[in-house]
Design a protein around this motif. Structure first.
Motif, mmCIF file in Angstrom:
data_model
loop_
_atom_site.group_PDB
_atom_site.id
_atom_site.type_symbol
_atom_site.label_atom_id
_atom_site.label_comp_id
_atom_site.label_asym_id
_atom_site.label_seq_id
_atom_site.Cartn_x
_atom_site.Cartn_y
_atom_site.Cartn_z
ATOM 1 N N ASP A 118 0.886 -1.093 0.052
ATOM 2 C CA ASP A 118 -0.148 -0.215 0.314
ATOM 3 C C ASP A 118 0.704 1.014 0.151
ATOM 4 N N SER A 119 0.348 2.671 -0.105
ATOM 5 C CA SER A 119 0.828 3.652 -0.345
ATOM 6 C C SER A 119 1.988 4.109 1.294
ATOM 7 N N LYS A 120 1.550 3.198 2.111
ATOM 8 C CA LYS A 120 2.793 3.534 3.109
ATOM 9 C C LYS A 120 3.633 2.165 3.221
ATOM 10 N N LYS A 121 3.920 1.359 2.168
ATOM 11 C CA LYS A 121 4.476 0.696 2.005
ATOM 12 C C LYS A 121 4.625 -1.072 2.716
ATOM 13 N N PHE A 122 3.241 -0.435 3.573
ATOM 14 C CA PHE A 122 2.957 -2.257 4.512
ATOM 15 C C PHE A 122 3.429 -2.988 3.322
ATOM 16 N N LEU A 123 3.284 -4.053 3.307
ATOM 17 C CA LEU A 123 3.350 -5.265 2.288
ATOM 18 C C LEU A 123 2.906 -6.555 2.856
ATOM 19 N N LYS A 124 1.539 -7.021 2.468
ATOM 20 C CA LYS A 124 1.104 -8.166 2.900
ATOM 21 C C LYS A 124 0.273 -9.078 1.701
ATOM 22 N N ILE A 125 0.633 -10.442 1.858
ATOM 23 C CA ILE A 125 0.404 -10.868 0.935
ATOM 24 C C ILE A 125 -1.003 -10.556 0.054
ATOM 25 N N MET A 126 -1.387 -12.069 -0.503
ATOM 26 C CA MET A 126 -2.569 -11.981 -1.148
ATOM 27 C C MET A 126 -2.713 -13.279 -1.657
ATOM 28 N N PHE A 127 -2.480 -13.952 -1.796
ATOM 29 C CA PHE A 127 -2.741 -15.059 -2.794
ATOM 30 C C PHE A 127 -1.126 -15.912 -2.653
ATOM 31 N N SER A 128 -1.330 -17.156 -2.663
ATOM 32 C CA SER A 128 0.115 -17.862 -3.023
ATOM 33 C C SER A 128 -0.111 -19.573 -4.063
ATOM 34 N N TYR A 129 0.494 -20.352 -4.784
ATOM 35 C CA TYR A 129 0.498 -20.940 -5.909
ATOM 36 C C TYR A 129 1.535 -21.755 -5.399
ATOM 37 N N ASN A 130 1.567 -23.745 -5.330
ATOM 38 C CA ASN A 130 2.709 -24.185 -5.219
ATOM 39 C C ASN A 130 2.235 -25.096 -6.097
ATOM 40 N N ASN A 131 3.000 -25.463 -7.177
ATOM 41 C CA ASN A 131 2.697 -25.678 -8.552
ATOM 42 C C ASN A 131 1.533 -25.953 -9.386
ATOM 43 N N LYS A 132 0.794 -24.665 -9.182
ATOM 44 C CA LYS A 132 -0.261 -24.839 -9.817
ATOM 45 C C LYS A 132 -1.489 -24.920 -8.831
ATOM 46 N N GLU A 133 -1.311 -25.517 -8.042
ATOM 47 C CA GLU A 133 -2.546 -25.149 -6.731
ATOM 48 C C GLU A 133 -2.387 -23.899 -5.879
ATOM 49 N N LEU A 134 -3.988 -23.895 -5.680
ATOM 50 C CA LEU A 134 -3.699 -22.445 -4.722
ATOM 51 C C LEU A 134 -3.489 -23.131 -3.664
ATOM 52 N N ILE A 135 -2.947 -22.562 -2.465
ATOM 53 C CA ILE A 135 -2.068 -22.460 -0.987
ATOM 54 C C ILE A 135 -2.459 -21.987 -0.125
ATOM 55 N N ILE A 136 -2.357 -20.245 -0.935
ATOM 56 C CA ILE A 136 -2.940 -19.444 0.453
ATOM 57 C C ILE A 136 -3.864 -18.375 -0.414
ATOM 58 N N ASN A 137 -4.094 -17.972 0.304
ATOM 59 C CA ASN A 137 -5.920 -17.071 -0.137
ATOM 60 C C ASN A 137 -6.118 -15.928 0.849
ATOM 61 N N ASP A 160 0.788 -23.055 -15.022
ATOM 62 C CA ASP A 160 2.012 -23.362 -15.028
ATOM 63 C C ASP A 160 2.940 -23.591 -13.456
ATOM 64 N N LYS A 161 3.956 -23.911 -13.447
ATOM 65 C CA LYS A 161 4.408 -23.526 -11.892
ATOM 66 C C LYS A 161 5.311 -22.155 -12.850
ATOM 67 N N ALA A 162 5.657 -21.984 -13.412
ATOM 68 C CA ALA A 162 6.246 -20.502 -14.267
ATOM 69 C C ALA A 162 5.425 -19.438 -14.103
ATOM 70 N N HIS A 163 3.976 -19.421 -13.727
ATOM 71 C CA HIS A 163 3.199 -18.509 -14.450
ATOM 72 C C HIS A 163 2.554 -18.033 -13.162
ATOM 73 N N LEU A 164 2.197 -16.605 -12.989
ATOM 74 C CA LEU A 164 1.138 -16.822 -12.022
ATOM 75 C C LEU A 164 0.271 -15.588 -12.774
ATOM 76 N N ASN A 165 -0.961 -15.401 -12.975
ATOM 77 C CA ASN A 165 -1.496 -14.078 -13.163
ATOM 78 C C ASN A 165 -2.400 -13.475 -12.253
ATOM 79 N N LEU A 166 -2.593 -12.196 -11.966
ATOM 80 C CA LEU A 166 -3.916 -11.122 -11.390
ATOM 81 C C LEU A 166 -4.749 -10.854 -12.125
ATOM 82 N N HIS A 167 -5.864 -11.278 -12.440
ATOM 83 C CA HIS A 167 -6.769 -10.627 -12.692
ATOM 84 C C HIS A 167 -7.881 -9.805 -11.803
ATOM 85 N N ILE A 168 -8.451 -8.617 -12.007
ATOM 86 C CA ILE A 168 -9.261 -8.149 -11.508
ATOM 87 C C ILE A 168 -10.439 -7.535 -11.316
#
Lengths: 114, 113
Positions: free
Chosen positions: A38-57, A70-78
């Motif tokens: 965010d604008s205050k530089k605070f970092l927050k995780i949104m998602f993680s994927y392991n080998n195409k499988e959603l791990i953290i949401n 595939d495990k080399a690509h991760l896109n984000l659609h908003i």
């Protein structure tokens, strides 16, 4: 030889529009992430994927939808962008899941919603 | 739950001076500790990490950090700062019980020539 690359670098759009950010890593890592800074530089995780499988949401509006073809690509659609979505979005990767693996970050996508 | 605090929001030092950035964490067991640096317009880069063993760890760019369990701290140090060290510095903590790291709020470092 960019390790984690994301496109575009800048994204300016109007409220209500739909946009995508793409990320690719050539490190051979199994795990990829999206972080929001965010604008205050605070970092927050949104998602993680392991080998195409959603791990953290994390608690993210369902307007945000990640996709890992595939495990080399991760896109984000908003969907239906809002003013509060303005931030820098970072893609990252690590060798495996868990908090022991150091993160390798892309250079970020600065999203501005007007 | 794990948490990280960085008491100093912004620090200014003269080039050639020594530097210490503070980091305190909260975690029940031995944590995984990291320092990352973010230069303007760039992503974060790992400076160093601590998992176990020697409590003084060396990193890239001449940085080192010391783990002090009794103080729940992992402070970052550099003996002589260069102008190119001006950046945002993030401390982060993980652990065996957690699947993700938690980042501190960051400390912005300015270097006076």
């Amino acid at each position: 030889d960019t390790a984690v690359s994301q496109t575009p670098k800048y994204l300016v759009t109007q409220m209500g529009n739909d946009k995508s950010i793409k990320c690719e890593q050539n490190l051979g890592h199994d795990t990829m992430y999206w972080y929001k800074q965010d604008s205050k530089k605070f970092l927050k995780i949104m998602f993680s994927y392991n080998n195409k499988e959603l791990i953290i949401n994390e608690t993210v509006p369902n307007r945000f939808s990640p996709k890992s073809p595939d495990k080399a690509h991760l896109n984000l659609h908003i969907n239906s962008l809002e003013l509060g979505d303005s931030a820098v979005y970072f893609c990252a990767s690590s060798t495996r899941t868990g908090s022991a693996s150091p993160l390798h970050f892309g250079n970020g996508t600065r999203l501005t919603v007007t | 739950a794990q948490s990280v605090t960085q008491p100093d929001i912004h620090i200014t030092v003269s080039e050639g001076a020594s530097l210490e950035l503070r980091c305190n964490y909260s975690y029940g067991a031995t944590p995984y500790l990291f320092w990352y640096v973010q230069s303007p317009g760039q992503g974060l880069q790992l400076l160093l990490k601590y998992f176990s063993g020697d409590t003084l760890v060396q990193g890239i760019k001449g940085f080192e950090a010391e783990f002090k369990r009794s103080q729940s701290s992992f402070n970052l140090r550099k003996p002589s700062v260069h102008w190119s060290d001006a950046a945002e510095y993030f401390c982060a903590v993980g652990g065996t019980s957690y699947d993700k790291v938690i980042f501190g709020p960051g400390t912005s470092l300015s270097v006076i020539p």
